[in-house]
Design an enzyme around this catalytic site. Structure first.
Site, PDB file in Angstrom:
ATOM      1  N   LYS A 243       0.830  -1.208   0.000  1.00  0.00           N
ATOM      2  CA  LYS A 243       0.000   0.000   0.000  1.00  0.00           C
ATOM      3  C   LYS A 243       0.863   1.257   0.000  1.00  0.00           C
ATOM      4  O   LYS A 243       0.617   2.196  -0.763  1.00  0.00           O
ATOM      5  CB  LYS A 243      -0.902   0.002   1.242  1.00  0.00           C
ATOM      6  CG  LYS A 243      -1.577   1.337   1.519  1.00  0.00           C
ATOM      7  CD  LYS A 243      -2.433   1.291   2.774  1.00  0.00           C
ATOM      8  CE  LYS A 243      -1.769   1.886   3.984  1.00  0.00           C
ATOM      9  NZ  LYS A 243      -1.937   3.340   4.109  1.00  0.00           N
ATOM     10  N   ASN A 244       1.881   1.282   0.868  1.00  0.00           N
ATOM     11  CA  ASN A 244       2.657   2.515   1.043  1.00  0.00           C
ATOM     12  C   ASN A 244       3.622   2.798  -0.106  1.00  0.00           C
ATOM     13  O   ASN A 244       4.230   3.862  -0.152  1.00  0.00           O
ATOM     14  CB  ASN A 244       3.403   2.490   2.382  1.00  0.00           C
ATOM     15  CG  ASN A 244       2.445   2.642   3.561  1.00  0.00           C
ATOM     16  OD1 ASN A 244       1.306   3.082   3.389  1.00  0.00           O
ATOM     17  ND2 ASN A 244       2.882   2.270   4.746  1.00  0.00           N
TER      18      ASN A 244
ATOM     19  N   CYS B 292      -5.642   8.209   9.229  1.00  0.00           N
ATOM     20  CA  CYS B 292      -5.668   7.647  10.588  1.00  0.00           C
ATOM     21  C   CYS B 292      -5.323   8.716  11.620  1.00  0.00           C
ATOM     22  O   CYS B 292      -4.450   9.542  11.401  1.00  0.00           O
ATOM     23  CB  CYS B 292      -4.639   6.523  10.725  1.00  0.00           C
ATOM     24  SG  CYS B 292      -5.160   4.939  10.088  1.00  0.00           S
TER      25      CYS B 292
ATOM     26  N   ARG C 190       1.593  14.560  12.264  1.00  0.00           N
ATOM     27  CA  ARG C 190       2.175  14.371  10.936  1.00  0.00           C
ATOM     28  C   ARG C 190       2.040  15.620  10.065  1.00  0.00           C
ATOM     29  O   ARG C 190       1.345  15.623   9.056  1.00  0.00           O
ATOM     30  CB  ARG C 190       1.497  13.182  10.243  1.00  0.00           C
ATOM     31  CG  ARG C 190       1.661  11.906  11.024  1.00  0.00           C
ATOM     32  CD  ARG C 190       1.357  10.696  10.203  1.00  0.00           C
ATOM     33  NE  ARG C 190      -0.057  10.378  10.219  1.00  0.00           N
ATOM     34  CZ  ARG C 190      -0.581   9.311   9.643  1.00  0.00           C
ATOM     35  NH1 ARG C 190       0.178   8.478   8.986  1.00  0.00           N
ATOM     36  NH2 ARG C 190      -1.864   9.077   9.708  1.00  0.00           N
TER      37      ARG C 190
ATOM     38  N   ASP D  15       4.134  20.638   6.912  1.00  0.00           N
ATOM     39  CA  ASP D  15       5.048  21.785   6.782  1.00  0.00           C
ATOM     40  C   ASP D  15       6.327  21.427   6.028  1.00  0.00           C
ATOM     41  O   ASP D  15       6.839  22.223   5.246  1.00  0.00           O
ATOM     42  CB  ASP D  15       5.468  22.312   8.170  1.00  0.00           C
ATOM     43  CG  ASP D  15       4.280  22.622   9.045  1.00  0.00           C
ATOM     44  OD1 ASP D  15       3.155  22.392   8.565  1.00  0.00           O
ATOM     45  OD2 ASP D  15       4.468  23.066  10.183  1.00  0.00           O
ATOM     46  N   LEU D  16       6.861  20.216   6.279  1.00  0.00           N
ATOM     47  CA  LEU D  16       8.126  19.835   5.650  1.00  0.00           C
ATOM     48  C   LEU D  16       7.961  19.691   4.137  1.00  0.00           C
ATOM     49  O   LEU D  16       8.870  20.006   3.375  1.00  0.00           O
ATOM     50  CB  LEU D  16       8.656  18.538   6.264  1.00  0.00           C
ATOM     51  CG  LEU D  16       9.020  18.632   7.758  1.00  0.00           C
ATOM     52  CD1 LEU D  16       9.224  17.251   8.359  1.00  0.00           C
ATOM     53  CD2 LEU D  16      10.269  19.473   7.969  1.00  0.00           C
TER      54      LEU D  16
ATOM     55  N   ASP E  97       4.820   1.010  11.973  1.00  0.00           N
ATOM     56  CA  ASP E  97       3.642   0.310  11.451  1.00  0.00           C
ATOM     57  C   ASP E  97       3.549  -1.144  11.912  1.00  0.00           C
ATOM     58  O   ASP E  97       2.570  -1.823  11.614  1.00  0.00           O
ATOM     59  CB  ASP E  97       3.618   0.366   9.918  1.00  0.00           C
ATOM     60  CG  ASP E  97       3.078   1.694   9.393  1.00  0.00           C
ATOM     61  OD1 ASP E  97       2.589   2.507  10.208  1.00  0.00           O
ATOM     62  OD2 ASP E  97       3.135   1.924   8.167  1.00  0.00           O
TER      63      ASP E  97
END
Length: 414
Positions: free
Chosen positions: A19-20, A113, A118, A121-122, A301
């Protein structure tokens, strides 16, 4: 999901595509008009949400047998709306590609989620370093730039999404971009490999310094999505916690060295090949401590699933979460099954009580928490009913079918 404790799991089970890796790769298609073809694409709720968002931007997505096709047309709109973005944080990854290809992007601030702030800004600082103008108003981020220009950017903290978003944007920038303190996750490597297939010039992916030489144009390509290391780890823990013998295939054990190391330290025998791993029955295992951190260290995770394993270990385990500040929401639910856990802000002390878990109704709070409750249910006496399993469907393809094939008593009720 109704889970009955039913003894050891036995057999062989294959992992699905990651998924990621799939999500950023799907958003990267926005960089090149035409037809992109993917194999090993997992069938997940998050993939559906991504398709919906791509379709809203003028793309066409469809399954053709086992292949997933994305046909990219010039978007009629450069806006990713709140309704679509709130379903999934990763939606924000459409910003880098749109900004690079079309010079503008308007994206709602993300959802997903509820496991921590999280911040984006970065990502935005990275876009600014490439010359973009960023404004935020009424819950939307507006980014614009006639032409991005390469530059050097240092991420203040390691960010997977930020690394992906800025790396995608840099592929079409003028000149060379150097990303320092970049994330090293295997999923970033998979994304970079697809971008390079499209004609990008990226080196250093998988290290903390990524170099991107901008090109004038990218063209669609064909790609097989890497195996899901988090699903593979979850299935390995399912075998371990039930004192079973399970072989996980279509996986990359090299991506899971931190987990395998900790499981061996606890007393499990694990054998690996290039693309399989087998856990052997272990009558009792010792509590071990883990600290989550960016790759190649222990993945956040897998923290909830490993905690489930530690609830039935011998001894006391200390689990430290350094990546997200709100990632112990599964603790109260595991406690309902009889686990003895004391959570503090970022540390949980787990006192193992082998054979003491009993079934109860529990509620999933996020994707990986839902997996930990299913794992605990496999060894709790009686029946465990996990509600809100829509969280599970966001990131696991047919988990109940895979566990059933190994002998678990598990079923879904609508």
């Amino acid at each position: 999901m109704v889970v009955m404790g039913n003894g050891p799991l036995k057999g062989t089970v294959a992992t699905s595509g990651a998924k990621n890796a799939a999500l950023p790769i799907l958003f990267s298609t926005l960089l090149a008009e035409g037809n992109h073809v993917f194999t090993n694409m997992p069938k997940l709720k998050d993939i559906e949400s991504t398709s919906e968002l791509l379709n809203s931007l003028g793309c066409e997505t469809k399954w053709v047998g086992d292949e997933f096709h994305v046909t990219v047309n010039k978007p009629s709109s450069f806006e990713a709306s709140y309704d679509l973005v709130r379903k999934m944080r990763a939606s924000f990854l459409c910003m880098g590609p749109m900004l690079a290809k079309y010079g503008e992007a308007v994206v709602s601030q993300p959802g997903g989620c509820a496991i921590g702030s999280r911040p984006i800004d970065l990502h935005l600082d990275g876009f600014r370093a490439l010359g973009a103008t960023i404004t935020q108003k009424e819950g939307y981020v507006h980014a614009g730039s006639p032409k991005l220009k390469g530059g050097t950017f240092l991420f203040e903290t390691v960010t997977v999404g930020g690394t992906e978003n800025v790396m995608m944007a840099a592929t079409l920038a003028d000149g060379v971009t150097v990303l320092e303190n970049a994330a090293k996750e295997p999923e970033i490597v998979d994304l970079a490999e697809y971008l390079n297939k499209m004609g990008a010039k990226i080196t250093g992916h998988g290290t903390s310094v990524i170099r991107i030489e901008g090109v004038a144009k990218l063209t669609p390509a064909k790609h097989s999505i890497m195996p899901d290391r988090i699903e593979a780890g979850t299935l390995l823990i399912a075998g371990a916690i039930t004192k079973g013998q399970v072989t996980v295939t279509k996986c990359v054990p090299a991506h899971l060295e931190a987990l395998i190391l900790k499981m061996r330290e606890a007393g499990f025998k694990i054998e690996t090949t290039k693309d399989t791993m087998t856990v052997f029955p272990c009558d009792q295992w010792e509590a071990v401590d883990i600290t989550t951190a960016p790759h190649p260290l222990f993945p956040t995770d897998l923290q909830a699933q490993f905690m489930a394993l530690m609830t039935v270990a011998h001894g006391t385990s200390v689990i430290t979460e350094t990546v997200f500040e709100n990632r112990f929401m599964h603790v109260t639910e595991l406690s309902r099954l009889g686990a003895d856990i004391t959570p503090k802000t970022r540390v949980a002390v787990v006192r193992g009580c082998p054979g003491k878990l009993t079934g109860a109704p529990v509620m999933a709070t996020d994707l990986r928490a839902s997996a930990s409750l299913v794992l605990a249910g496999l060894v709790a006496s009686g029946e465990t009913v996990v509600s809100r399993i829509y969280h599970l469907d966001r990131g696991y393809e047919k988990l109940e079918d895979k566990l059933s094939s190994l002998g678990a008593k598990i079923r879904r009720i609508e």
